[in-house]
Scaffold this motif. Sequence first.
Motif, mmCIF file in Angstrom:
data_model
loop_
_atom_site.group_PDB
_atom_site.id
_atom_site.type_symbol
_atom_site.label_atom_id
_atom_site.label_comp_id
_atom_site.label_asym_id
_atom_site.label_seq_id
_atom_site.Cartn_x
_atom_site.Cartn_y
_atom_site.Cartn_z
ATOM 1 N N GLY A 45 -12.496 4.396 3.295
ATOM 2 C CA GLY A 45 -12.452 4.281 1.848
ATOM 3 C C GLY A 45 -11.218 4.990 1.336
ATOM 4 O O GLY A 45 -10.605 5.772 2.052
ATOM 5 N N LEU A 66 -12.924 0.106 -11.335
ATOM 6 C CA LEU A 66 -13.651 0.226 -10.071
ATOM 7 C C LEU A 66 -15.149 0.028 -10.272
ATOM 8 O O LEU A 66 -15.807 -0.613 -9.454
ATOM 9 C CB LEU A 66 -13.357 1.583 -9.425
ATOM 10 C CG LEU A 66 -11.909 1.789 -8.974
ATOM 11 C CD1 LEU A 66 -11.669 3.249 -8.611
ATOM 12 C CD2 LEU A 66 -11.543 0.865 -7.825
ATOM 13 N N GLN A 70 -17.343 -2.840 -8.573
ATOM 14 C CA GLN A 70 -18.499 -2.476 -7.763
ATOM 15 C C GLN A 70 -19.748 -3.203 -8.261
ATOM 16 O O GLN A 70 -20.519 -3.743 -7.469
ATOM 17 C CB GLN A 70 -18.716 -0.965 -7.782
ATOM 18 C CG GLN A 70 -19.852 -0.528 -6.865
ATOM 19 C CD GLN A 70 -19.970 0.978 -6.783
ATOM 20 O OE1 GLN A 70 -19.421 1.713 -7.598
ATOM 21 N NE2 GLN A 70 -20.679 1.448 -5.781
ATOM 22 N N LEU A 75 -16.794 -4.167 -4.362
ATOM 23 C CA LEU A 75 -16.487 -2.859 -3.788
ATOM 24 C C LEU A 75 -17.745 -2.067 -3.489
ATOM 25 O O LEU A 75 -18.796 -2.298 -4.086
ATOM 26 C CB LEU A 75 -15.617 -2.035 -4.752
ATOM 27 C CG LEU A 75 -14.263 -2.592 -5.149
ATOM 28 C CD1 LEU A 75 -13.567 -1.626 -6.111
ATOM 29 C CD2 LEU A 75 -13.398 -2.858 -3.940
ATOM 30 N N GLU A 76 -17.598 -1.131 -2.571
ATOM 31 C CA GLU A 76 -18.629 -0.139 -2.269
ATOM 32 C C GLU A 76 -17.993 1.234 -2.478
ATOM 33 O O GLU A 76 -16.778 1.374 -2.322
ATOM 34 C CB GLU A 76 -19.062 -0.240 -0.809
ATOM 35 C CG GLU A 76 -19.629 -1.572 -0.410
ATOM 36 C CD GLU A 76 -19.887 -1.684 1.086
ATOM 37 O OE1 GLU A 76 -20.960 -2.189 1.424
ATOM 38 O OE2 GLU A 76 -19.020 -1.278 1.887
ATOM 39 N N SER A 77 -18.808 2.205 -2.817
ATOM 40 C CA SER A 77 -18.265 3.557 -2.975
ATOM 41 C C SER A 77 -19.105 4.542 -2.177
ATOM 42 O O SER A 77 -20.272 4.295 -1.872
ATOM 43 C CB SER A 77 -18.248 3.974 -4.448
ATOM 44 O OG SER A 77 -19.553 4.141 -4.935
ATOM 45 N N THR A 84 -14.763 10.567 -4.858
ATOM 46 C CA THR A 84 -15.378 9.264 -4.624
ATOM 47 C C THR A 84 -14.338 8.371 -3.965
ATOM 48 O O THR A 84 -13.191 8.329 -4.397
ATOM 49 C CB THR A 84 -15.860 8.623 -5.943
ATOM 50 O OG1 THR A 84 -16.779 9.517 -6.576
ATOM 51 C CG2 THR A 84 -16.554 7.294 -5.689
ATOM 52 N N TYR A 86 -13.514 4.434 -2.407
ATOM 53 C CA TYR A 86 -13.879 3.022 -2.543
ATOM 54 C C TYR A 86 -13.329 2.211 -1.385
ATOM 55 O O TYR A 86 -12.258 2.520 -0.844
ATOM 56 C CB TYR A 86 -13.332 2.444 -3.860
ATOM 57 C CG TYR A 86 -14.152 2.851 -5.045
ATOM 58 C CD1 TYR A 86 -15.189 2.042 -5.515
ATOM 59 C CD2 TYR A 86 -13.907 4.050 -5.697
ATOM 60 C CE1 TYR A 86 -15.948 2.427 -6.610
ATOM 61 C CE2 TYR A 86 -14.669 4.437 -6.791
ATOM 62 C CZ TYR A 86 -15.688 3.620 -7.236
ATOM 63 O OH TYR A 86 -16.447 3.996 -8.313
#
Length: 104
Positions: A45, A66, A70, A75-77, A84, A86
């Motif tokens: 990330g 973002l 998401q 996207l994933e975080s 954080t 991403y």
Amino acid sequence: MKPINVFKALSNETRLNILEWLKEPEKHFPKQGAHLPKEVSYKGGVCVGDIQEKAKVSQSTVSSYLNLMQKAGLLESIRHGQWTYYRRNEEFIQQFAKYFKTEI
């Protein structure tokens, strides 16, 4: 999946660039420390601050972008300490590509 949310997320040049940059994070974010340590998450990330710096937008703008991406599924975080990170949600992107190819 709500395709309209994906199209909305991709309808902004900066958001589209972010998605492209995250496809090859080592190439676009070479700075040491920009990446989530592999021992924390093998998927990796990129830190929000580094995305903001490359995008040349304010912190609140990049956070909004973002978050929108998401929520659309792109996207994933992951949080690590106070930061954080991403990454692209490759599984969702492949599903969307299949949808686009077969349904549109």
